[in-house]
Design a protein around this motif. Structure first.
Motif, mmCIF file in Angstrom:
data_model
loop_
_atom_site.group_PDB
_atom_site.id
_atom_site.type_symbol
_atom_site.label_atom_id
_atom_site.label_comp_id
_atom_site.label_asym_id
_atom_site.label_seq_id
_atom_site.Cartn_x
_atom_site.Cartn_y
_atom_site.Cartn_z
ATOM 1 N N SER A 4 0.852 -1.180 0.000
ATOM 2 C CA SER A 4 0.000 0.000 0.000
ATOM 3 C C SER A 4 0.886 1.227 0.000
ATOM 4 N N PRO A 5 0.363 2.337 -0.485
ATOM 5 C CA PRO A 5 1.176 3.556 -0.521
ATOM 6 C C PRO A 5 1.491 4.033 0.890
ATOM 7 N N LEU A 39 -4.843 25.728 9.320
ATOM 8 C CA LEU A 39 -4.973 24.831 8.180
ATOM 9 C C LEU A 39 -6.304 25.098 7.499
ATOM 10 N N ALA A 40 -6.274 25.314 6.191
ATOM 11 C CA ALA A 40 -7.487 25.633 5.446
ATOM 12 C C ALA A 40 -8.377 24.398 5.282
ATOM 13 N N TYR A 41 -9.667 24.616 5.363
ATOM 14 C CA TYR A 41 -10.667 23.565 5.144
ATOM 15 C C TYR A 41 -10.439 22.900 3.784
ATOM 16 N N ASN A 42 -10.212 23.725 2.747
ATOM 17 C CA ASN A 42 -10.017 23.189 1.389
ATOM 18 C C ASN A 42 -8.792 22.288 1.302
ATOM 19 N N THR A 43 -7.774 22.566 2.104
ATOM 20 C CA THR A 43 -6.574 21.725 2.115
ATOM 21 C C THR A 43 -6.920 20.336 2.629
ATOM 22 N N VAL A 44 -7.680 20.274 3.701
ATOM 23 C CA VAL A 44 -8.093 18.984 4.262
ATOM 24 C C VAL A 44 -8.959 18.234 3.257
ATOM 25 N N GLN A 45 -9.867 18.940 2.615
ATOM 26 C CA GLN A 45 -10.750 18.337 1.619
ATOM 27 C C GLN A 45 -9.935 17.742 0.463
ATOM 28 N N THR A 46 -8.971 18.489 -0.033
ATOM 29 C CA THR A 46 -8.117 18.027 -1.124
ATOM 30 C C THR A 46 -7.278 16.827 -0.696
ATOM 31 N N LEU A 47 -6.708 16.899 0.496
ATOM 32 C CA LEU A 47 -5.886 15.788 0.985
ATOM 33 C C LEU A 47 -6.706 14.511 1.127
ATOM 34 N N LEU A 48 -7.924 14.617 1.635
ATOM 35 C CA LEU A 48 -8.766 13.425 1.763
ATOM 36 C C LEU A 48 -9.103 12.830 0.397
ATOM 37 N N ARG A 49 -9.340 13.695 -0.597
ATOM 38 C CA ARG A 49 -9.616 13.200 -1.952
ATOM 39 C C ARG A 49 -8.394 12.461 -2.500
ATOM 40 N N ILE A 50 -7.205 13.034 -2.310
ATOM 41 C CA ILE A 50 -5.964 12.399 -2.774
ATOM 42 C C ILE A 50 -5.742 11.084 -2.028
ATOM 43 N N MET A 51 -5.992 11.097 -0.725
ATOM 44 C CA MET A 51 -5.819 9.883 0.073
ATOM 45 C C MET A 51 -6.769 8.774 -0.397
ATOM 46 N N GLU A 52 -7.965 9.157 -0.834
ATOM 47 C CA GLU A 52 -8.890 8.158 -1.364
ATOM 48 C C GLU A 52 -8.367 7.586 -2.679
ATOM 49 N N GLU A 53 -7.835 8.447 -3.541
ATOM 50 C CA GLU A 53 -7.249 7.976 -4.803
ATOM 51 C C GLU A 53 -6.077 7.022 -4.554
ATOM 52 N N LYS A 54 -5.326 7.282 -3.495
ATOM 53 C CA LYS A 54 -4.177 6.440 -3.142
ATOM 54 C C LYS A 54 -4.587 5.145 -2.431
ATOM 55 N N GLY A 55 -5.843 5.045 -2.047
ATOM 56 C CA GLY A 55 -6.310 3.846 -1.353
ATOM 57 C C GLY A 55 -6.088 3.868 0.151
ATOM 58 N N LEU A 56 -5.866 5.052 0.727
ATOM 59 C CA LEU A 56 -5.655 5.152 2.170
ATOM 60 C C LEU A 56 -6.962 5.304 2.942
ATOM 61 N N VAL A 57 -7.962 5.936 2.323
ATOM 62 C CA VAL A 57 -9.272 6.118 2.950
ATOM 63 C C VAL A 57 -10.348 5.785 1.927
ATOM 64 N N ARG A 58 -11.575 5.648 2.411
ATOM 65 C CA ARG A 58 -12.752 5.497 1.541
ATOM 66 C C ARG A 58 -13.830 6.403 2.108
ATOM 67 N N HIS A 59 -14.861 6.644 1.334
ATOM 68 C CA HIS A 59 -15.945 7.472 1.867
ATOM 69 C C HIS A 59 -17.294 6.873 1.521
ATOM 70 N N HIS A 60 -18.291 7.278 2.290
ATOM 71 C CA HIS A 60 -19.684 7.048 1.945
ATOM 72 C C HIS A 60 -20.401 8.387 2.153
ATOM 73 N N SER A 61 -21.559 8.508 1.570
ATOM 74 C CA SER A 61 -22.304 9.770 1.662
ATOM 75 C C SER A 61 -23.407 9.679 2.697
ATOM 76 N N GLU A 62 -23.526 10.739 3.464
ATOM 77 C CA GLU A 62 -24.672 10.931 4.350
ATOM 78 C C GLU A 62 -25.294 12.248 3.904
ATOM 79 N N GLY A 63 -26.309 12.143 3.067
ATOM 80 C CA GLY A 63 -26.867 13.337 2.434
ATOM 81 C C GLY A 63 -25.828 13.878 1.464
ATOM 82 N N ARG A 64 -25.464 15.137 1.640
ATOM 83 C CA ARG A 64 -24.463 15.757 0.764
ATOM 84 C C ARG A 64 -23.072 15.733 1.391
#
Length: 138
Positions: A4-5, A39-64
């Motif tokens: 894993s990465p 730390l900017a909110y957008n930075t955390v949002q971007t990092l989580l998206r990158i981490m998902e692409e790398k296979g470190l996290v996954r997400h599910h939706s609760e509403g929006r």
């Protein structure tokens, strides 16, 4: 063990928050990290998206809202580190820690207690298996 990465230091901070809090939104992770640094909110949002692409996290939706979860537990990540860095040799990891002299007396005593408890569990497990009947017989 699958390869894993390796997370970056910032991604590791996010993983620690997720391990501590459990599944969390970007807002929840940001709120936790922002206590300690600007730390900017957008930075955390971007990092989580990158981490998902790398296979470190996954997400599910609760509403929006996206709720993020680590793909590996802290223990699984530690086992991967042990395998990757020390070829699975726990004694080499402990030796490395002891050589670095970064382990306090309190931590040494805590480790000794954990070792004693692990030995007792192993001994109890062996005793339990040895006392079982074979189940065969006529």
């Amino acid at each position: 063990m699958n390869e894993s990465p390796s997370p970056t230091p910032r991604e590791m901070e996010i993983l620690k928050v997720l391990w501590e809090l459990g599944p969390s939104s970007v807002r929840g992770v940001h709120r936790q990290l922002a206590q300690f640094e600007d730390l900017a909110y957008n930075t955390v949002q971007t990092l989580l998206r990158i981490m998902e692409e790398k296979g470190l996290v996954r997400h599910h939706s609760e509403g929006r809202t996206f709720i993020y979860t680590p793909r590996f537990s802290r223990d699984e990540s530690a086992a991967r580190f042990l395998e990757r860095v020390f070829d699975g040799a726990a004694d080499q990891l402990v030796l490395s820690l002891l050589r670095s002299e970064r382990v306090s007396q309190v931590e040494l005593e805590r480790m000794q207690k954990m070792i004693t408890e692990a030995r007792q569990k192993k001994a109890a497990g062996k005793a339990g298996r040895g006392s079982r009947s074979s189940g065969g017989g006529v």
